[in-house]
Design an enzyme around this catalytic site. Sequence first.
Site, PDB file in Angstrom:
ATOM      1  CG  LEU A 115      -0.432   7.579   0.348  1.00 25.79           C
ATOM      2  CD1 LEU A 115      -1.194   6.713  -0.656  1.00 25.79           C
ATOM      3  CD2 LEU A 115       0.829   6.864   0.813  1.00 25.79           C
ATOM      4  CG  HIS A 163       4.009   7.682  -0.373  1.00 25.60           C
ATOM      5  ND1 HIS A 163       3.699   8.810   0.348  1.00 25.60           N
ATOM      6  CD2 HIS A 163       4.634   6.846   0.485  1.00 25.60           C
ATOM      7  CE1 HIS A 163       4.091   8.654   1.595  1.00 25.60           C
ATOM      8  NE2 HIS A 163       4.681   7.484   1.716  1.00 25.60           N
ATOM      9  CG  ASP A 223      12.472   6.087   5.386  1.00 24.88           C
ATOM     10  OD1 ASP A 223      12.570   6.574   6.511  1.00 24.88           O
ATOM     11  OD2 ASP A 223      11.549   6.369   4.598  1.00 24.88           O
ATOM     12  CB  SER A 274       8.896  13.427   4.943  1.00 24.63           C
ATOM     13  OG  SER A 274       8.474  12.859   6.168  1.00 24.63           O
ATOM     14  NE  ARG A 293       7.916  11.093  11.763  1.00 24.08           N
ATOM     15  CZ  ARG A 293       8.166   9.839  11.387  1.00 24.08           C
ATOM     16  NH1 ARG A 293       8.661   9.614  10.186  1.00 24.08           N
ATOM     17  NH2 ARG A 293       7.916   8.822  12.190  1.00 24.08           N
TER      18      ARG A 293
HETATM   19  O1  PAF Z   1       8.673   3.454   5.078  1.00 24.29           O
HETATM   20  C1  PAF Z   1       7.554   3.309   5.615  1.00 24.29           C
HETATM   21  O2  PAF Z   1       6.595   4.064   5.359  1.00 24.29           O
HETATM   22  C2  PAF Z   1       7.353   2.187   6.620  1.00 24.29           C
HETATM   23  O3  PAF Z   1       8.474   2.006   7.398  1.00 24.29           O
HETATM   24  C3  PAF Z   1       6.915   0.865   5.966  1.00 24.29           C
HETATM   25  C4  PAF Z   1       7.980   0.311   5.043  1.00 24.29           C
HETATM   26  C5  PAF Z   1       5.627   1.093   5.184  1.00 24.29           C
HETATM   27  C6  PAF Z   1       6.630  -0.176   7.044  1.00 24.29           C
HETATM   28  O4  PAF Z   1       5.609   0.247   7.904  1.00 24.29           O
END
Ligand code: PAF
Length: 278
Positions: free
Chosen positions: A33, A37, A149, A184, A186
Amino acid sequence: MQLVTTIEELKNAMAQIHAAGGSVGFVPTMGALHEGHLSLLKRSRNENKFSVCSIFVNPTQFNNQEDLVKYPRTLEADLQLIENYVDVVFAPSAEEVYREPATEQYDFGDLEKVMEGPSRPGHFNGVGIIVRRLLDWVQPDRAYFGEKDFQQIAIVKSLVHQCHIQSEIVPCPIVREPSGLALSSRNKRLSEDERAKAANIYRILRESTELNTTRVEDIQAFVAKEIAKVDILKLEYYAIVDGETLQPIRDLRDADSVVGCIAVYAGEVRLIDNIRYK
Ligand code: PAF
């Protein structure tokens, strides 16, 4: 903050919350996180009496095993970061979530035929499976998703519509580093050099909104040329689409809402980002 790891514990915790009354906000995540988030959780907290967060690296949405294995997992730090923002955290194992085998099949029509769809076969079906299960268990009034996303939000809205789910889907703005790099999970896999250079992605996207043309082909060519100048970046796609249907357009005047969506490799790490033209 209550940490639950089984579906039964989650359902019990949710039964108490729903019995207490007041709205429930839900933030589904895959952990690792960051402030992005946290912005979703803060919004959920502002708009609801209770907030629930899930932390689960969902295997069914990974088409690439290496990406799944290398996906960062930082549960202890995650729990510390969010402890003051959530009432319930659901952090299950894959065995628990897929006690019922993942056999659901969703059809998202043209929404899944573009951008991340062809690049990541099965990805959106996996997202559909997990999001539907989570919404079913949590039964939130609102569920919060980050606009990084962008395509996922359209997919989730379609899922909710198809399955007659009552939760409202709330899209939330991308949070960026001061350099412009979209936050992100990542990013944790980027070296310092890669991270610095990855900041060019958003610079280039911003510059592409200021060109003196409405022709999509020209804008795409500009982005491809500029990305190619940064040694560690490799463009996978740059799509300029109708922000509602996600279908490609030829001219910025062709739709009321226009978004450019990019997927780029920074070294070995695949990053996505997007920018609004209209
Ligand atoms: O966006 C994400 O982190 C994932 O695609 C989600 C929505 C938690 C589903 O696993």
